[in-house]
Scaffold this motif. Structure first.
Motif, mmCIF file in Angstrom:
data_model
loop_
_atom_site.group_PDB
_atom_site.id
_atom_site.type_symbol
_atom_site.label_atom_id
_atom_site.label_comp_id
_atom_site.label_asym_id
_atom_site.label_seq_id
_atom_site.Cartn_x
_atom_site.Cartn_y
_atom_site.Cartn_z
ATOM 1 N N VAL A 56 23.610 42.043 47.171
ATOM 2 C CA VAL A 56 24.031 41.649 45.818
ATOM 3 C C VAL A 56 25.515 41.906 45.614
ATOM 4 N N SER A 57 25.973 43.101 45.952
ATOM 5 C CA SER A 57 27.386 43.436 45.721
ATOM 6 C C SER A 57 28.307 42.625 46.610
ATOM 7 N N LEU A 58 27.895 42.362 47.857
ATOM 8 C CA LEU A 58 28.733 41.561 48.752
ATOM 9 C C LEU A 58 28.859 40.127 48.267
ATOM 10 N N LEU A 59 27.760 39.540 47.806
ATOM 11 C CA LEU A 59 27.820 38.161 47.321
ATOM 12 C C LEU A 59 28.717 38.050 46.094
ATOM 13 N N ILE A 60 28.575 38.975 45.158
ATOM 14 C CA ILE A 60 29.376 38.892 43.935
ATOM 15 C C ILE A 60 30.851 39.103 44.241
ATOM 16 N N THR A 61 31.186 40.102 45.036
ATOM 17 C CA THR A 61 32.601 40.318 45.360
ATOM 18 C C THR A 61 33.134 39.213 46.261
ATOM 19 N N GLY A 62 32.265 38.656 47.139
ATOM 20 C CA GLY A 62 32.716 37.558 47.994
ATOM 21 C C GLY A 62 33.022 36.307 47.204
ATOM 22 N N VAL A 63 32.148 35.960 46.261
ATOM 23 C CA VAL A 63 32.397 34.787 45.407
ATOM 24 C C VAL A 63 33.641 35.017 44.556
ATOM 25 N N ALA A 64 33.815 36.233 44.041
ATOM 26 C CA ALA A 64 34.997 36.536 43.235
ATOM 27 C C ALA A 64 36.276 36.372 44.047
ATOM 28 N N ALA A 65 36.263 36.878 45.281
ATOM 29 C CA ALA A 65 37.445 36.747 46.136
ATOM 30 C C ALA A 65 37.723 35.288 46.481
ATOM 31 N N THR A 66 36.652 34.526 46.735
ATOM 32 C CA THR A 66 36.818 33.108 47.057
ATOM 33 C C THR A 66 37.374 32.340 45.867
ATOM 34 N N ALA A 67 36.839 32.613 44.672
ATOM 35 C CA ALA A 67 37.328 31.933 43.463
ATOM 36 C C ALA A 67 38.776 32.286 43.185
ATOM 37 N N ARG A 171 39.101 37.392 31.660
ATOM 38 C CA ARG A 171 39.613 38.091 32.833
ATOM 39 C C ARG A 171 39.359 39.598 32.772
ATOM 40 N N GLU A 172 39.553 40.194 31.590
ATOM 41 C CA GLU A 172 39.375 41.637 31.489
ATOM 42 C C GLU A 172 37.937 42.037 31.813
ATOM 43 N N GLN A 173 36.982 41.291 31.255
ATOM 44 C CA GLN A 173 35.574 41.589 31.531
ATOM 45 C C GLN A 173 35.217 41.247 32.967
ATOM 46 N N ARG A 174 35.778 40.148 33.477
ATOM 47 C CA ARG A 174 35.526 39.755 34.858
ATOM 48 C C ARG A 174 36.004 40.839 35.819
ATOM 49 N N ASP A 175 37.211 41.315 35.602
ATOM 50 C CA ASP A 175 37.757 42.352 36.481
ATOM 51 C C ASP A 175 36.910 43.624 36.423
ATOM 52 N N LEU A 176 36.399 43.939 35.228
ATOM 53 C CA LEU A 176 35.571 45.134 35.081
ATOM 54 C C LEU A 176 34.304 45.026 35.931
ATOM 55 N N LEU A 177 33.621 43.869 35.848
ATOM 56 C CA LEU A 177 32.392 43.694 36.610
ATOM 57 C C LEU A 177 32.666 43.618 38.109
ATOM 58 N N VAL A 178 33.752 42.964 38.489
ATOM 59 C CA VAL A 178 34.079 42.878 39.915
ATOM 60 C C VAL A 178 34.381 44.271 40.469
ATOM 61 N N ARG A 179 35.095 45.082 39.683
ATOM 62 C CA ARG A 179 35.367 46.455 40.130
ATOM 63 C C ARG A 179 34.068 47.249 40.258
ATOM 64 N N LEU A 180 33.134 47.022 39.320
ATOM 65 C CA LEU A 180 31.844 47.715 39.380
ATOM 66 C C LEU A 180 31.103 47.373 40.672
ATOM 67 N N PHE A 181 31.003 46.084 40.986
ATOM 68 C CA PHE A 181 30.269 45.690 42.186
ATOM 69 C C PHE A 181 31.054 46.024 43.459
#
Length: 419
Positions: A56-67, A171-181
């Motif tokens: 779960v964490s790899l997919l979310i951070t991977g999609v975030a990095a790709t986007a 962006r602020e909320q997005r960064d928060l969730l990406v940092r969490l995962f």
């Protein structure tokens, strides 16, 4: 001594001890197995418990990095589109090649049966349901239940939807969730490091059981496995040469010379990141501007591991065939999709670290048992070398392709005089 070497030595020692025990004192085998099997199973469970949170964490951070990379410009967006297409092609190669190789050079029936008996705790995942029922069930009604029941495809669907939704919020909320995962991902990698630190003991226990029950045929079976799985990686690596020749117009001899230094570093380090300087130099030898290679190569190392879908799916197909799981074309097609999707969230780590978390979702989806992965991870060193060499070769080929198609026009030019 490296971690991979310690695990491999534990495998060899366990198999040898098991074979010797079965020959010298066969009456003692049940008592020894009664002690060793629970220890090996406990270690395997410790490894399996990391799979769901890590996937779960790899997919979310991977999609975030790709986007995030796609927002960097059209060159990055085109590179990502090319990478995704090649990842799907990589998985397709395994879906076609691995079953063919297993027909042409099957695992000896006696060895396969002995290994199945040795891994008595490995039960197959329920068979893939009919297409209509399958399509209705891939969207989970309860994601927690999907995770608990190892319904990996449903879990991946939910996670991808969540990841793309995160990419659309402020962006602020997005960064928060990406940092969490990201923190969850890093924490799970620490747990995996701890589990792998005791891996020699776990692998020794599992191998002892296999050696005692399966005999010396286990050694030949593992060599057979290495050759079959590595063949998929070699096939993907060879695909880089026509891409360079036909797509980028690079002579095959020139491409081979340009990639050789990076391949040598890949063999010695098993790291695409460590091969980066040699890859940049190789791309420059092919006439690719540094400002193009400086975008595409780091992006490729971060999100594009060309051999991953092929070799991960090949492992799952091998295990499924080993345990007599019937793989229909529809099941293999599902495996291609899952192998492609999970590779987007993979990380540049040694194969022993990412092995189970990368392959378990594919195996679970096509109906293959997961338990044998705890034993097979011990012989990942040679396949991991093939993975890395294939990845750096494909990275240079795709960089040459992107650099020769005018995509460099999208990258910012260095400041000229007077600017």
């Amino acid at each position: 001594m490296s971690q991979a070497t310690r695990i491999l030595l534990a495998l060899i020692a366990g198999l040898a001890a098991g074979v010797a025990l079965a020959r010298v004192a066969p009456a003692a085998v049940p008592n020894v197995v009664a002690v060793a099997e629970p220890l090996g199973t406990a270690w395997l469970h410790a490894l399996q418990m990391t799979i769901v949170p890590l996937v779960v964490s790899l997919l979310i951070t991977g999609v975030a990095a790709t986007a995030e990379a796609a927002r960097a410009g059209r060159l990055a967006a085109r590179a990502i589109a090319l990478y995704v297409a090649l990842l799907a092609a990589s998985a397709t190669i395994a879906a076609l090649l691995t079953p063919l190789l297993l027909v042409l050079a099957p695992l000896p029936a006696a060895s396969a049966a002995a290994l199945r008996r040795a891994l008595s705790g490995a039960s197959a995942v329920p068979a893939v349901p009919p297409l209509g029922e399958f399509l209705a069930g891939i969207v989970p009604t309860n994601v927690v239940q999907a995770a608990a029941s190892d319904a990996f495809l449903s879990l991946i669907i939910f996670t991808l939807v969540l990841a793309f939704a995160i990419a659309r919020i402020e962006r602020e909320q997005r960064d928060l969730l990406v940092r969490l995962f990201t923190a969850l991902r890093d924490a799970m990698l620490v747990v995996i490091d701890w589990v792998l630190w005791i891996a020699p003991a776990g692998v020794l226990a599992l191998a002892l059981v296999v050696g005692a029950r399966a005999g010396a045929g286990a050694f030949g079976a593992l060599i057979h496995y290495i050759l079959i799985v590595s063949a998929s990686g070699v096939a993907v690596m060879l695909l880089a040469y026509p891409i360079a020749r036909l797509g980028a117009g690079v002579p095959l001899g020139g491409f081979a010379r340009a990639t050789l230094p990076a391949q040598a570093v890949a063999i010695s380090t098993q790291s695409s990141l460590a091969s980066m300087p040699a890859m940049i130099e190789g791309a420059r030898d092919l006439g690719v501007e540094v400002r193009v290679a400086g975008v595409t190569l780091p992006l490729a190392v971060a999100i594009f591991r060309a051999t991953g879908p092929a070799m991960n799916l090949a492992v799952a197909i091998y295990v499924a065939t080993w345990f007599g799981v019937t793989l229909s074309p529809a099941t293999l097609a599902i495996g291609v999709v899952v192998a492609t999707l999970t590779s987007l969230g993979s990380v540049s780590l040694p194969g022993t670290v990412s092995y189970v978390s990368a392959i378990a979702p594919i195996a679970g989806t096509i109906g293959a048992p997961i338990a044998p992965l705890g034993l097979l991870v011990a012989v990942e060193t040679i396949p991991d070398i093939i993975r890395t060499v294939g990845n750096v070769t494909m990275d240079i080929a795709t960089t040459a392709l992107l650099g020769r198609r005018g995509d460099a026009d999208d990258t910012p030019s260095p400041p000229g005089p007077g600017t």
